[in-house]
Design a protein around this motif. Sequence first.
Motif, PDB file in Angstrom:
ATOM      1  N   UNK A  89      -9.828 -74.202  14.740  1.00  0.00           N
ATOM      2  CA  UNK A  89      -8.862 -75.223  15.118  1.00  0.00           C
ATOM      3  C   UNK A  89      -8.019 -74.760  16.302  1.00  0.00           C
ATOM      4  N   UNK A  90      -7.731 -73.454  16.364  1.00  0.00           N
ATOM      5  CA  UNK A  90      -6.976 -72.929  17.490  1.00  0.00           C
ATOM      6  C   UNK A  90      -7.789 -72.990  18.785  1.00  0.00           C
ATOM      7  N   UNK A  91      -9.082 -72.711  18.672  1.00  0.00           N
ATOM      8  CA  UNK A  91      -9.940 -72.769  19.863  1.00  0.00           C
ATOM      9  C   UNK A  91      -9.984 -74.183  20.422  1.00  0.00           C
ATOM     10  N   UNK A  92     -10.111 -75.182  19.549  1.00  0.00           N
ATOM     11  CA  UNK A  92     -10.132 -76.569  20.000  1.00  0.00           C
ATOM     12  C   UNK A  92      -8.810 -76.948  20.656  1.00  0.00           C
ATOM     13  N   UNK A  93      -7.698 -76.523  20.052  1.00  0.00           N
ATOM     14  CA  UNK A  93      -6.394 -76.785  20.653  1.00  0.00           C
ATOM     15  C   UNK A  93      -6.276 -76.083  21.999  1.00  0.00           C
ATOM     16  N   UNK A  94      -6.821 -74.873  22.083  1.00  0.00           N
ATOM     17  CA  UNK A  94      -6.777 -74.133  23.349  1.00  0.00           C
ATOM     18  C   UNK A  94      -7.557 -74.861  24.438  1.00  0.00           C
TER      19      UNK A  94
ATOM     20  N   UNK B 278      -0.706 -71.290  20.049  1.00  0.00           N
ATOM     21  CA  UNK B 278      -1.711 -70.656  20.902  1.00  0.00           C
ATOM     22  C   UNK B 278      -1.058 -69.636  21.822  1.00  0.00           C
ATOM     23  N   UNK B 279       0.034 -70.015  22.461  1.00  0.00           N
ATOM     24  CA  UNK B 279       0.670 -69.149  23.444  1.00  0.00           C
ATOM     25  C   UNK B 279       1.283 -67.901  22.807  1.00  0.00           C
TER      26      UNK B 279
ATOM     27  N   UNK C 236      -2.848 -64.481  25.136  1.00  0.00           N
ATOM     28  CA  UNK C 236      -3.219 -65.858  25.470  1.00  0.00           C
ATOM     29  C   UNK C 236      -2.460 -66.369  26.688  1.00  0.00           C
ATOM     30  N   UNK C 237      -1.142 -66.204  26.716  1.00  0.00           N
ATOM     31  CA  UNK C 237      -0.348 -66.705  27.836  1.00  0.00           C
ATOM     32  C   UNK C 237      -0.751 -66.026  29.142  1.00  0.00           C
TER      33      UNK C 237
END
Length: 419
Positions: A135-140, A8-9, A14-15
């Motif tokens: 899946x990335x959104x959920x992890x985010x 994600x980062x 994003x970061x």
Amino acid sequence: MSAGYLEILRARHAARLLAGTLVGRLPNATAAIAIVLFVRAAGGSYSLAGALAAVYGVANAVGQPLLGRLVDVYGQPQVQLPAALASALAMTVFACAGTGLLPVAYGAVAAAGLFTPPLEGGLRALWPAVLRREDQVHTAYAMDAVAQEVMFTVGPLLVTVCVSVWSAQAALLVLNAVGVLGALWVVVSPPSRAWRSAPREAHWLGALRSPGLLALLGAFLFVGVALGSITVASVPYADDHGGDAVYGWLMAALGLGALVGGVVYGARRWAGAPERRLRALVAALAVCYLPLTLMPGAVAMVALTALAGVFLAPAIACAFVIVDRHAPRGTVTEAFSWLVTTFTVGASVGTGVAGPVVEAGGALWGFAVPGAAGAVSLVVLLATGRVMAAPAGSGVVAASSENDPNRAAEPRFSSGDRA
């Protein structure tokens, strides 16, 4: 465990968005603690400290969904930065005027809360545009909850350091100045400037026309009550066990426990409906509040406070997914802001209730409040299970591109119930 977070980062912007949002929310996250310490340093009572913190929280609760709706209509930079400046200015007035003139004090903290920018809801509205994969959104969302707990761990320590090195007044001024810089860093970023909400259906209720969202908000009101009451109940305990330093460690431990819980929760994908998972998380949260009434020595109490926070971040991360499933089209920022608002109202009610409870029965009765509030939250979730777990095809709203990167037809992600 860290692989998903690192992915994600590494995504562009994003970061920056995450760090800027956390810094921008620092004044809001530490407001209750800073106000309590400021009032106590000025010789005010626990009741006055709790009342002022509650006024700030209630005003914040009113402002968040209103500003969130404005963000959905006009965009993020046009609303977030002016709001951050207005909030910081109002808190500066409170820090300089003190509690000598109560109408001025109450008015200043009310304005500071009212104009707190909805950075938290804004960030969650940006994640689908920045990451694009479900899946990335959920992890985010999980990483977002974890990062908040870093702030809630570091924030109380920053407040107590400022109070120790300078004064409680300096703590209010410094934290709000830093918050403006964080908001500025977010709103000048390309994703924030480019983001636009999906077209929305005109309706005076906005996001609140979703029954599932209303049920979730009702439960999280009492989670907020639990957290707010711990903030006040910890003050008299700390007074008897070492003073402000112990208070800072207790608040930091609460955030640290939630951080650890959030990291573990976000390290894996969870099968099954998030609504059912949320009930289990809230039940565990309520159980972990109960040992606080034992009130052992300072070191053991710090450990129990950390335990009390373990299931907080997982519950919040799970709630983010549920909001995403139920938010009406064109109301994503407002919907997330309502969750923030409800949690803030609950925390304000908790601080307002805990003040008189502590004065009447001491810290022991103050620490009994979070356990009771957690139990009520679980009851709400159990009573509204049918509403929150509406089957596919029965949703009252359709998902949109703003909060469903896979363009699901129903108010849920297209992959089903995986979060």
